[in-house]
Design an enzyme around this catalytic site. Structure first.
Site, PDB file in Angstrom:
ATOM      1  N   GLU A  99       0.835  -1.202   0.000  1.00  0.00           N
ATOM      2  CA  GLU A  99       0.000   0.000   0.000  1.00  0.00           C
ATOM      3  C   GLU A  99       0.866   1.247   0.000  1.00  0.00           C
ATOM      4  OE1 GLU A  99      -2.508   1.552  -0.576  1.00  0.00           O
ATOM      5  OE2 GLU A  99      -4.252   1.065   0.604  1.00  0.00           O
ATOM      6  N   ASP A 100       0.364   2.306  -0.595  1.00  0.00           N
ATOM      7  CA  ASP A 100       1.087   3.574  -0.549  1.00  0.00           C
ATOM      8  C   ASP A 100       0.992   4.200   0.841  1.00  0.00           C
ATOM      9  OD1 ASP A 100      -1.645   4.079  -0.778  1.00  0.00           O
ATOM     10  OD2 ASP A 100      -1.463   5.549  -2.381  1.00  0.00           O
ATOM     11  N   ASP A 103      -4.339   5.624   5.970  1.00  0.00           N
ATOM     12  CA  ASP A 103      -4.877   6.877   6.516  1.00  0.00           C
ATOM     13  C   ASP A 103      -5.919   6.524   7.587  1.00  0.00           C
ATOM     14  OD1 ASP A 103      -5.578   9.559   6.735  1.00  0.00           O
ATOM     15  OD2 ASP A 103      -6.756   9.600   4.901  1.00  0.00           O
ATOM     16  N   THR A 107      -9.299   1.063   4.111  1.00  0.00           N
ATOM     17  CA  THR A 107      -8.922   0.303   2.914  1.00  0.00           C
ATOM     18  C   THR A 107      -8.153  -0.959   3.297  1.00  0.00           C
ATOM     19  OG1 THR A 107      -8.762   2.369   1.675  1.00  0.00           O
ATOM     20  CG2 THR A 107      -7.727   0.426   0.689  1.00  0.00           C
ATOM     21  N   LEU A 108      -7.169  -0.800   4.156  1.00  0.00           N
ATOM     22  CA  LEU A 108      -6.352  -1.949   4.528  1.00  0.00           C
ATOM     23  C   LEU A 108      -7.167  -2.987   5.293  1.00  0.00           C
ATOM     24  CD1 LEU A 108      -3.642  -3.304   4.462  1.00  0.00           C
ATOM     25  CD2 LEU A 108      -2.978  -2.009   6.498  1.00  0.00           C
TER      26      LEU A 108
HETATM   27  P1  IMP Z   1      -7.670   4.858   4.099  1.00  0.00           P
HETATM   28  O1  IMP Z   1      -8.681   3.842   3.674  1.00  0.00           O
HETATM   29  O2  IMP Z   1      -8.306   6.071   4.712  1.00  0.00           O
HETATM   30  O3  IMP Z   1      -6.583   4.301   4.973  1.00  0.00           O
HETATM   31  O4  IMP Z   1      -7.078   5.451   2.806  1.00  0.00           O
HETATM   32  C1  IMP Z   1      -6.093   4.940   2.109  1.00  0.00           C
HETATM   33  C2  IMP Z   1      -6.050   5.557   0.741  1.00  0.00           C
HETATM   34  O5  IMP Z   1      -6.385   6.957   0.726  1.00  0.00           O
HETATM   35  C3  IMP Z   1      -4.631   5.496   0.263  1.00  0.00           C
HETATM   36  O6  IMP Z   1      -4.361   4.264  -0.344  1.00  0.00           O
HETATM   37  C4  IMP Z   1      -4.548   6.670  -0.677  1.00  0.00           C
HETATM   38  O7  IMP Z   1      -5.002   6.272  -1.954  1.00  0.00           O
HETATM   39  C5  IMP Z   1      -5.495   7.686  -0.099  1.00  0.00           C
HETATM   40  N1  IMP Z   1      -4.771   8.687   0.707  1.00  0.00           N
HETATM   41  C6  IMP Z   1      -4.839   8.866   2.045  1.00  0.00           C
HETATM   42  N2  IMP Z   1      -4.045   9.869   2.454  1.00  0.00           N
HETATM   43  C7  IMP Z   1      -3.447  10.339   1.346  1.00  0.00           C
HETATM   44  C8  IMP Z   1      -2.481  11.391   1.114  1.00  0.00           C
HETATM   45  O8  IMP Z   1      -2.006  12.105   2.003  1.00  0.00           O
HETATM   46  N3  IMP Z   1      -2.103  11.576  -0.187  1.00  0.00           N
HETATM   47  C9  IMP Z   1      -2.586  10.821  -1.217  1.00  0.00           C
HETATM   48  N4  IMP Z   1      -3.462   9.824  -1.034  1.00  0.00           N
HETATM   49  C10 IMP Z   1      -3.895   9.583   0.227  1.00  0.00           C
HETATM   50 MG    MG Z   2      -3.797   3.497  -1.998  1.00  0.00          MG
END
Ligand code: IMP
Ligand code: MG
Length: 178
Positions: A99-100, A103, A107-108
């Site tokens: 994963e990049d 946040d 997603t994870l």
């Molecule tokens: P989560 O489900 O909130 O953990 O979001 C994960 C996804 O949100 C990442 O895989 C990114 O695609 C996107 N994302 C969250 N924060 C950032 C950021 O600071 N820059 C770019 N993409 C982000």
């Molecule tokens: Mg991502």
């Protein structure tokens, strides 16, 4: 319209060093495994996956999936949905999700639950970045590049509405929002 470059937050050199360290650790941990199956989460992870896969000294294979959260890029984000599935069956394989950035963790958490149902031999995750302050769902990140504060970062695969993905460093959006 001006084309202001984002401010450098993590340098190219720091990323290279850290990805090398992750590659060595992962290679050591999976030394006994036949093949490590890397699963990249599109689109943000494509550059990280390209570099991480080349930092590994163990045999690997690569597959991708794509996810999106409902709604827009503006918070609050909705639940996650799968846009593109893997092409390969992961049953009995050693799988590492790449994963990049983690946040909220939604997603994870979704991906770990989804892929666990398919009976992999093992399932772990490697994320380049994590923003612990914005976590809503607790997730374990087995291999992590950097912890960062709750700022929007771009570059090295990460975008701001599709901009700045190809920057070689990780930057922060300039205060003017450009
Ligand atoms: P989560 O489900 O909130 O953990 O979001 C994960 C996804 O949100 C990442 O895989 C990114 O695609 C996107 N994302 C969250 N924060 C950032 C950021 O600071 N820059 C770019 N993409 C982000
Ligand atoms: Mg991502």
């Amino acid at each position: 319209m001006t084309r202001e470059e984002p401010q450098v937050f993590i340098t190219e050199e720091a990323i290279r060093r850290r990805v090398g360290e992750l590659g060595r650790r992962i290679s050591k941990d999976y030394a006994q495994v036949d093949i490590l199956h890397l699963v990249g989460v599109l689109r943000g992870s494509f550059i990280f996956l390209a570099d991480l896969s080349r930092a590994l000294t163990i045999p690997g294979s690569v597959d991708f999936l794509a996810v999106a959260s409902y709604g827009t890029t503006v918070a609050p984000k909705g639940p996650v949905r799968l846009i593109t599935d893997l092409r390969t069956d992961i049953a009995g394989k050693h799988v590492l999700i790449v994963e990049d950035i983690v946040d909220t963790g939604d997603t994870l958490a979704y991906l770990m639950a989804l892929l666990a149902l398919r009976g992999p031999a093992s399932l772990k995750c490697c994320a380049l970045l994590s923003k612990p302050a914005s976590r809503q769902t607790e997730v374990r990140i087995d291999y992590l590049g950097f912890e960062i504060p709750d700022v929007w970062v771009v570059g090295y695969g990460l975008d701001d509405r599709e901009r700045h993905r190809a920057l070689p460093y990780i930057g922060v959006r300039s205060p003017s929002g450009s």
